[in-house]
Motif scaffolding. Sequence first.
Motif, PDB file in Angstrom:
ATOM      1  N   LYS A  51       3.632   6.941   1.457  1.00  0.00           N
ATOM      2  CA  LYS A  51       4.520   6.030   0.734  1.00  0.00           C
ATOM      3  C   LYS A  51       4.272   4.568   1.099  1.00  0.00           C
ATOM      4  O   LYS A  51       4.454   3.679   0.261  1.00  0.00           O
ATOM      5  CB  LYS A  51       5.976   6.404   1.012  1.00  0.00           C
ATOM      6  CG  LYS A  51       6.376   7.749   0.414  1.00  0.00           C
ATOM      7  CD  LYS A  51       7.822   8.109   0.757  1.00  0.00           C
ATOM      8  CE  LYS A  51       8.227   9.415   0.112  1.00  0.00           C
ATOM      9  NZ  LYS A  51       9.638   9.800   0.441  1.00  0.00           N
ATOM     10  N   ALA A  52       3.857   4.320   2.328  1.00  0.00           N
ATOM     11  CA  ALA A  52       3.728   2.935   2.791  1.00  0.00           C
ATOM     12  C   ALA A  52       2.317   2.385   2.687  1.00  0.00           C
ATOM     13  O   ALA A  52       2.134   1.173   2.546  1.00  0.00           O
ATOM     14  CB  ALA A  52       4.193   2.830   4.244  1.00  0.00           C
ATOM     15  N   LYS A  53       1.300   3.250   2.739  1.00  0.00           N
ATOM     16  CA  LYS A  53      -0.063   2.762   2.896  1.00  0.00           C
ATOM     17  C   LYS A  53      -0.927   2.821   1.637  1.00  0.00           C
ATOM     18  O   LYS A  53      -1.981   2.178   1.585  1.00  0.00           O
ATOM     19  CB  LYS A  53      -0.756   3.560   4.007  1.00  0.00           C
ATOM     20  CG  LYS A  53      -0.062   3.498   5.352  1.00  0.00           C
ATOM     21  CD  LYS A  53      -0.060   2.098   5.931  1.00  0.00           C
ATOM     22  CE  LYS A  53       0.678   2.006   7.254  1.00  0.00           C
ATOM     23  NZ  LYS A  53       0.124   2.830   8.310  1.00  0.00           N
ATOM     24  N   LEU A  54      -0.550   3.610   0.636  1.00  0.00           N
ATOM     25  CA  LEU A  54      -1.347   3.698  -0.589  1.00  0.00           C
ATOM     26  C   LEU A  54      -0.654   2.902  -1.680  1.00  0.00           C
ATOM     27  O   LEU A  54       0.441   3.254  -2.116  1.00  0.00           O
ATOM     28  CB  LEU A  54      -1.523   5.153  -1.031  1.00  0.00           C
ATOM     29  CG  LEU A  54      -2.200   6.107  -0.037  1.00  0.00           C
ATOM     30  CD1 LEU A  54      -2.413   7.472  -0.682  1.00  0.00           C
ATOM     31  CD2 LEU A  54      -3.520   5.540   0.464  1.00  0.00           C
ATOM     32  N   ARG A  55      -1.303   1.840  -2.146  1.00  0.00           N
ATOM     33  CA  ARG A  55      -0.695   0.966  -3.140  1.00  0.00           C
ATOM     34  C   ARG A  55      -1.644   0.722  -4.303  1.00  0.00           C
ATOM     35  O   ARG A  55      -2.818   0.435  -4.110  1.00  0.00           O
ATOM     36  CB  ARG A  55      -0.330  -0.385  -2.502  1.00  0.00           C
ATOM     37  CG  ARG A  55       0.777  -0.290  -1.462  1.00  0.00           C
ATOM     38  CD  ARG A  55       2.106   0.073  -2.116  1.00  0.00           C
ATOM     39  NE  ARG A  55       3.147   0.353  -1.130  1.00  0.00           N
ATOM     40  CZ  ARG A  55       4.364   0.752  -1.446  1.00  0.00           C
ATOM     41  NH1 ARG A  55       4.690   0.905  -2.721  1.00  0.00           N
ATOM     42  NH2 ARG A  55       5.249   1.005  -0.513  1.00  0.00           N
ATOM     43  N   GLY A  56      -1.113   0.853  -5.520  1.00  0.00           N
ATOM     44  CA  GLY A  56      -1.920   0.619  -6.708  1.00  0.00           C
ATOM     45  C   GLY A  56      -1.401  -0.532  -7.534  1.00  0.00           C
ATOM     46  O   GLY A  56      -0.310  -1.052  -7.288  1.00  0.00           O
ATOM     47  N   ASN A  57      -2.189  -0.886  -8.532  1.00  0.00           N
ATOM     48  CA  ASN A  57      -1.827  -1.961  -9.452  1.00  0.00           C
ATOM     49  C   ASN A  57      -2.036  -1.442 -10.879  1.00  0.00           C
ATOM     50  O   ASN A  57      -2.912  -1.892 -11.599  1.00  0.00           O
ATOM     51  CB  ASN A  57      -2.690  -3.194  -9.177  1.00  0.00           C
ATOM     52  CG  ASN A  57      -2.351  -4.358 -10.083  1.00  0.00           C
ATOM     53  OD1 ASN A  57      -1.238  -4.443 -10.615  1.00  0.00           O
ATOM     54  ND2 ASN A  57      -3.319  -5.246 -10.290  1.00  0.00           N
ATOM     55  N   GLY A  58      -1.235  -0.433 -11.233  1.00  0.00           N
ATOM     56  CA  GLY A  58      -1.455   0.249 -12.503  1.00  0.00           C
ATOM     57  C   GLY A  58      -2.725   1.075 -12.465  1.00  0.00           C
ATOM     58  O   GLY A  58      -3.342   1.346 -13.504  1.00  0.00           O
ATOM     59  N   THR A  59      -3.125   1.475 -11.266  1.00  0.00           N
ATOM     60  CA  THR A  59      -4.391   2.168 -11.040  1.00  0.00           C
ATOM     61  C   THR A  59      -4.359   3.600 -11.568  1.00  0.00           C
ATOM     62  O   THR A  59      -3.442   4.365 -11.239  1.00  0.00           O
ATOM     63  CB  THR A  59      -4.690   2.199  -9.532  1.00  0.00           C
ATOM     64  OG1 THR A  59      -4.605   0.871  -9.004  1.00  0.00           O
ATOM     65  CG2 THR A  59      -6.058   2.783  -9.252  1.00  0.00           C
ATOM     66  N   PRO A  60      -5.347   3.999 -12.372  1.00  0.00           N
ATOM     67  CA  PRO A  60      -5.416   5.400 -12.778  1.00  0.00           C
ATOM     68  C   PRO A  60      -5.778   6.276 -11.573  1.00  0.00           C
ATOM     69  O   PRO A  60      -6.552   5.854 -10.702  1.00  0.00           O
ATOM     70  CB  PRO A  60      -6.531   5.422 -13.827  1.00  0.00           C
ATOM     71  CG  PRO A  60      -7.379   4.239 -13.508  1.00  0.00           C
ATOM     72  CD  PRO A  60      -6.441   3.199 -12.959  1.00  0.00           C
TER      73      PRO A  60
END
Length: 273
Positions: free
Chosen positions: A79-88
């Motif tokens: 929850k804290a370490k994987l971040r996307g930007n509208g990433t498929p």
Amino acid sequence: MELRQITAVYFSATGVTDKVVRTLAEALAESLSLPLRCRSFTRPAERAEALNFEAEELAVVGVPTYAGKTPNKLLPDLKAKLRGNGTPAVSVVTFGNRAFDNSLAELCAILGANGLRTVAAGAFPGRHAFTDALGEGRPDWEDRRKIQNFAKQIAAKLQGLPESFSPVEVPGDSGAPYYIPKGLDGDPVKFLKAKPQTDLGKCCNCGVCARACPMGAINPENVAEVPGTCIKCQACVRKCTHHAKYFDDPAFLSHVAMLEKNFQEPKDCSVFL
């Protein structure tokens, strides 16, 4: 949709999820003619830094199924370490020939909340961490063929996918409780406090088990000591070069016996597009 790179991330204590995710990601990279980078998210040091995905990346994220869901001790880092930007993204779970229950739904929900949009998802059986009697040798060549075909289907979908799309629907309830393990008699069993034991006659204190532990639970100075939280992943048992690690908790062994008795029939891969 125009992509520039594929990034595969996986938590894989005993190597099964690693094999599945790499097989899928490599096939995707070949089908889409894109560069691929793979990153383990298994050991504490590998989870120390956040991983941010760009909109032009395809993220392939894989975790094993523990008690029918995503490993609970892994949740804070996911929850804290994987971040996307509208990433498929492609969500992947593995399971030890019992069932994946709600793990895939939970992983999709976590990624969605983190800015990643699941374009495809799959659940794949593998050798059970607890015993070779369930799913031994899997993922096998037939599994690999199915995973590679799945990659081709994903690639075809991506090539015709608009920038705005709805995440794929998968079965399960992301908020459901964990599966309650049962013993050979069919009654619920509890072995949360079970920890690996060490055969001191075989152990050479080489430290392989301590380095392999995804929770950092084993004392590297004295590997017979397990002061940290054990998630029963069996990394220490399976990677010990002298076969010195084992579990002797009666409730745990009864649960393993129940699994071996009731879940011998090989399960199939499940994919969602």
